[in-house]
Design a protein around this motif. Structure first.
Motif, PDB file in Angstrom:
ATOM      1  N   GLY A 240      50.586   7.596 -49.108  1.00 45.84           N
ATOM      2  CA  GLY A 240      51.414   8.655 -49.655  1.00 45.84           C
ATOM      3  C   GLY A 240      52.900   8.322 -49.585  1.00 45.84           C
ATOM      4  O   GLY A 240      53.299   7.247 -49.127  1.00 45.84           O
ATOM      5  N   ARG A 241      53.719   9.270 -50.047  1.00 46.01           N
ATOM      6  CA  ARG A 241      55.167   9.117 -50.031  1.00 46.01           C
ATOM      7  C   ARG A 241      55.787  10.338 -49.372  1.00 46.01           C
ATOM      8  O   ARG A 241      55.329  11.457 -49.553  1.00 46.01           O
ATOM      9  N   GLY A 242      56.849  10.092 -48.605  1.00 47.37           N
ATOM     10  CA  GLY A 242      57.459  11.199 -47.886  1.00 47.37           C
ATOM     11  C   GLY A 242      58.924  10.965 -47.623  1.00 47.37           C
ATOM     12  O   GLY A 242      59.557  10.063 -48.186  1.00 47.37           O
ATOM     13  N   VAL A 243      59.473  11.785 -46.734  1.00 46.33           N
ATOM     14  CA  VAL A 243      60.865  11.681 -46.338  1.00 46.33           C
ATOM     15  C   VAL A 243      60.975  11.970 -44.848  1.00 46.33           C
ATOM     16  O   VAL A 243      60.246  12.813 -44.311  1.00 46.33           O
ATOM     17  N   LEU A 244      61.842  11.238 -44.195  1.00 44.78           N
ATOM     18  CA  LEU A 244      62.237  11.510 -42.814  1.00 44.78           C
ATOM     19  C   LEU A 244      63.582  12.212 -42.870  1.00 44.78           C
ATOM     20  O   LEU A 244      64.544  11.693 -43.439  1.00 44.78           O
ATOM     21  N   ARG A 245      63.674  13.393 -42.273  1.00 40.23           N
ATOM     22  CA  ARG A 245      64.925  14.145 -42.235  1.00 40.23           C
ATOM     23  C   ARG A 245      65.399  14.244 -40.795  1.00 40.23           C
ATOM     24  O   ARG A 245      64.623  14.579 -39.903  1.00 40.23           O
ATOM     25  N   THR A 246      66.667  13.935 -40.560  1.00 41.49           N
ATOM     26  CA  THR A 246      67.274  14.114 -39.245  1.00 41.49           C
ATOM     27  C   THR A 246      68.512  14.982 -39.426  1.00 41.49           C
ATOM     28  O   THR A 246      68.793  15.466 -40.526  1.00 41.49           O
TER      29      THR A 246
ATOM     30  N   ASN B 138      56.356  15.715 -47.367  1.00 35.90           N
ATOM     31  CA  ASN B 138      55.653  15.031 -48.450  1.00 35.90           C
ATOM     32  C   ASN B 138      56.439  15.229 -49.740  1.00 35.90           C
ATOM     33  O   ASN B 138      56.540  16.343 -50.259  1.00 35.90           O
ATOM     34  N   THR B 139      56.988  14.146 -50.271  1.00 35.30           N
ATOM     35  CA  THR B 139      57.740  14.197 -51.524  1.00 35.30           C
ATOM     36  C   THR B 139      56.965  13.608 -52.691  1.00 35.30           C
ATOM     37  O   THR B 139      57.514  13.439 -53.779  1.00 35.30           O
ATOM     38  N   GLY B 140      55.700  13.287 -52.476  1.00 30.51           N
ATOM     39  CA  GLY B 140      54.884  12.686 -53.515  1.00 30.51           C
ATOM     40  C   GLY B 140      53.949  13.672 -54.169  1.00 30.51           C
ATOM     41  O   GLY B 140      54.080  14.891 -54.023  1.00 30.51           O
ATOM     42  N   THR B 141      52.977  13.141 -54.884  1.00 32.34           N
ATOM     43  CA  THR B 141      51.995  13.962 -55.588  1.00 32.34           C
ATOM     44  C   THR B 141      50.605  13.866 -54.975  1.00 32.34           C
ATOM     45  O   THR B 141      49.678  14.532 -55.440  1.00 32.34           O
ATOM     46  N   GLU B 142      50.444  13.039 -53.951  1.00 35.77           N
ATOM     47  CA  GLU B 142      49.180  12.873 -53.244  1.00 35.77           C
ATOM     48  C   GLU B 142      49.378  13.260 -51.779  1.00 35.77           C
ATOM     49  O   GLU B 142      50.518  13.331 -51.292  1.00 35.77           O
ATOM     50  N   PRO B 143      48.292  13.492 -51.029  1.00 35.18           N
ATOM     51  CA  PRO B 143      48.454  13.807 -49.609  1.00 35.18           C
ATOM     52  C   PRO B 143      49.190  12.690 -48.873  1.00 35.18           C
ATOM     53  O   PRO B 143      49.008  11.502 -49.172  1.00 35.18           O
ATOM     54  N   LEU B 144      50.016  13.068 -47.927  1.00 36.99           N
ATOM     55  CA  LEU B 144      50.726  12.135 -47.059  1.00 36.99           C
ATOM     56  C   LEU B 144      49.994  12.082 -45.730  1.00 36.99           C
ATOM     57  O   LEU B 144      49.840  13.112 -45.051  1.00 36.99           O
ATOM     58  N   TRP B 145      49.522  10.886 -45.368  1.00 42.20           N
ATOM     59  CA  TRP B 145      48.819  10.688 -44.100  1.00 42.20           C
ATOM     60  C   TRP B 145      49.699   9.831 -43.192  1.00 42.20           C
ATOM     61  O   TRP B 145      50.136   8.746 -43.590  1.00 42.20           O
ATOM     62  N   ILE B 146      49.942  10.308 -41.982  1.00 43.98           N
ATOM     63  CA  ILE B 146      50.784   9.594 -41.025  1.00 43.98           C
ATOM     64  C   ILE B 146      50.088   9.559 -39.670  1.00 43.98           C
ATOM     65  O   ILE B 146      49.599  10.582 -39.179  1.00 43.98           O
ATOM     66  N   GLY B 147      50.031   8.362 -39.085  1.00 46.67           N
ATOM     67  CA  GLY B 147      49.521   8.201 -37.732  1.00 46.67           C
ATOM     68  C   GLY B 147      50.685   8.106 -36.752  1.00 46.67           C
ATOM     69  O   GLY B 147      51.704   7.475 -37.043  1.00 46.67           O
ATOM     70  N   THR B 148      50.536   8.729 -35.595  1.00 41.71           N
ATOM     71  CA  THR B 148      51.618   8.740 -34.622  1.00 41.71           C
ATOM     72  C   THR B 148      51.063   8.735 -33.208  1.00 41.71           C
ATOM     73  O   THR B 148      49.965   9.235 -32.956  1.00 41.71           O
ATOM     74  N   TRP B 149      51.807   8.136 -32.316  1.00 47.83           N
ATOM     75  CA  TRP B 149      51.461   8.243 -30.898  1.00 47.83           C
ATOM     76  C   TRP B 149      52.727   8.193 -30.073  1.00 47.83           C
ATOM     77  O   TRP B 149      53.779   7.768 -30.525  1.00 47.83           O
ATOM     78  N   TYR B 150      52.612   8.700 -28.835  1.00 39.77           N
ATOM     79  CA  TYR B 150      53.780   8.740 -27.974  1.00 39.77           C
ATOM     80  C   TYR B 150      53.442   8.182 -26.605  1.00 39.77           C
ATOM     81  O   TYR B 150      52.278   8.083 -26.200  1.00 39.77           O
ATOM     82  N   SER B 151      54.510   7.818 -25.877  1.00 37.48           N
ATOM     83  CA  SER B 151      54.351   7.237 -24.550  1.00 37.48           C
ATOM     84  C   SER B 151      55.443   7.754 -23.626  1.00 37.48           C
ATOM     85  O   SER B 151      56.592   7.902 -24.020  1.00 37.48           O
ATOM     86  N   THR B 152      55.049   8.017 -22.396  1.00 32.28           N
ATOM     87  CA  THR B 152      56.012   8.351 -21.346  1.00 32.28           C
ATOM     88  C   THR B 152      56.073   7.243 -20.292  1.00 32.28           C
ATOM     89  O   THR B 152      56.595   7.451 -19.200  1.00 32.28           O
ATOM     90  N   GLY B 153      55.518   6.076 -20.626  1.00 27.79           N
ATOM     91  CA  GLY B 153      55.474   5.006 -19.636  1.00 27.79           C
ATOM     92  C   GLY B 153      54.410   5.301 -18.599  1.00 27.79           C
ATOM     93  O   GLY B 153      53.339   5.818 -18.912  1.00 27.79           O
ATOM     94  N   ASP B 154      54.704   5.011 -17.361  1.00 24.01           N
ATOM     95  CA  ASP B 154      53.740   5.237 -16.284  1.00 24.01           C
ATOM     96  C   ASP B 154      53.994   6.597 -15.634  1.00 24.01           C
ATOM     97  O   ASP B 154      53.934   6.752 -14.413  1.00 24.01           O
ATOM     98  N   ASN B 155      54.291   7.593 -16.460  1.00 26.36           N
ATOM     99  CA  ASN B 155      54.606   8.931 -15.983  1.00 26.36           C
ATOM    100  C   ASN B 155      53.730   9.940 -16.696  1.00 26.36           C
ATOM    101  O   ASN B 155      53.112   9.653 -17.719  1.00 26.36           O
TER     102      ASN B 155
END
Length: 361
Positions: free
Chosen positions: A92-98, A123-140
């Motif tokens: 898909g196509r999208g935008v990151l806004r900050t 999502n700025t496109g015409t099809e679904p936008l699929w995004i995978g994400t993960w986060y980490s706090t280190g050893d905390n």
């Protein structure tokens, strides 16, 4: 190749850990609801759980339909444990806004989000936008506040108003019907706040991983590799491209790499995961976790190109060498481990590659 193995390959000095697989079609999605911090539609989120992981604290796959936006989310530096996050566009196509800019996102683009950064995805496109994400706090352990949805955070709405005010001052769009200055915001967001870093897939040059029979790679294949200077705990990512019938090297991330854990996420195609203990078929959006010390490879068992996203984390611990500098067969101990794993697979009744024969006791 012929492997001579005269001891018991199923009893190494220490028992090797096993991989875990989370399947998309077995994961029940949760609903993220429209909120007053920028989310304009309900959208679905699939959360993958890997309790054995030391570094991967949370993994999510979310879908945005055309015109849909997430909330503005902040991993604030004043949280009990600062949180780092990475995202990759699967399709898909999208935008990151900050608070400072808008940046378009396309297929396989990557975003690194340091602790304290704020962002919204749309999502700025015409099809679904699929995004995978993960986060980490280190050893905390992540704080309860740092894992809340933005609309539920103590300062979520106040911070959103600050962000809208700053975007308006910069001539950037705000939320529909919001002029960015309703008189309720106090001050401006921290000028020193870090920004997410976007790496466009089309700007990367692929690295060729060469055929290496000594570790099971049966053809040359391409990998687009990234390292994260902006992040402390999340170390690397890559996109792997395999044509039908191609397999990567079977390899192990030992303690000399960090210790390094790894995630494979199938973005497109049909895959076969190969480990010491079992083989598993993986389809689109299935995800696999490999703890430090686990031997693994992946191959294309479909008719179309296989695209796999990989992420590595060491919790900020430095390895003895840079993974991108060495072919897998050149890394210390990999050839010996491959021979042991092939012998162990034979003993367990698992299939061997066509070019491998094992002579054992």
């Amino acid at each position: 190749m012929r492997i001579q193995y005269d001891s018991d390959p199923t009893r190494p000095v220490e028992e090797r850990p096993k991989a875990s697989v989370a399947r998309f079609d077995e994961t029940i999605p949760a609903t993220r609801h429209r909120s007053d911090v920028g989310c304009n539609f309900d959208h679905l989120v699939w959360r993958y759980e890997f309790p054995a992981s030391r570094w991967f604290d949370g993994l999510e796959l979310f879908r945005l339909d055309p015109g849909a936006y997430t909330d503005f989310h902040t991993h604030r530096a004043d949280a009990d444990v600062p949180l780092e996050q990475v995202l990759r566009v699967f399709s898909g196509r999208g935008v990151l806004r900050t608070e400072r800019r808008d940046e378009p996102l396309g297929r396989f683009d990557h975003v690194a989000v340091p602790a304290g950064a704020v962002y919204q995805l749309g999502n700025t496109g015409t099809e679904p936008l699929w995004i995978g994400t993960w986060y980490s706090t280190g050893d905390n352990e992540a704080s309860a506040e740092s894992t809340l949805e933005s609309g539920s955070e103590t300062r979520g709405r106040a911070e959103y108003e600050q962000i809208m005010a700053t975007r308006a001052e910069r001539g950037l769009s705000t939320a529909p019907g919001d002029d960015g200055d309703d008189g309720n915001h106090v001050g401006s967001p921290n000028a020193d706040r870090p920004e997410p870093a976007v790496e466009a897939f089309t700007d990367l040059q692929p690295k060729t991983r060469y055929e290496a029979p000594a570790v099971g790679c049966n053809a040359d294949w391409l990998a687009w590799m990234s390292n994260f200077d902006e992040l402390d705990r999340i170390s690397d990512s890559s996109v792997m491209k395999l044509e039908p019938g191609e397999y990567t090297s079977l390899h192990t991330h030992f303690d000399n790499e960090g210790p390094h854990e790894e995630i494979y996420w199938v973005m497109e195609g049909e895959a076969r995961l190969v480990t010491e203990y079992r083989d598993e078929r993986m389809s689109r959006f299935d995800c696999a976790f490999f703890p430090t010390g686990n031997s693994h490879a992946i191959g294309n068992v479909g008719l179309d190109t296989l695209w796999v996203g990989a992420w590595g984390a060491r919790g900020g611990v430095k390895g003895e060498f840079d993974l991108s500098d060495l072919e897998i067969s050149e890394r210390p101990g990999q050839t010996e481990e491959y021979e042991r794993v092939m012998a162990a697979r034979k003993k367990r009744g698992l299939p061997l590659p066509p070019n491998v024969e094992v002579d054992d006791r």
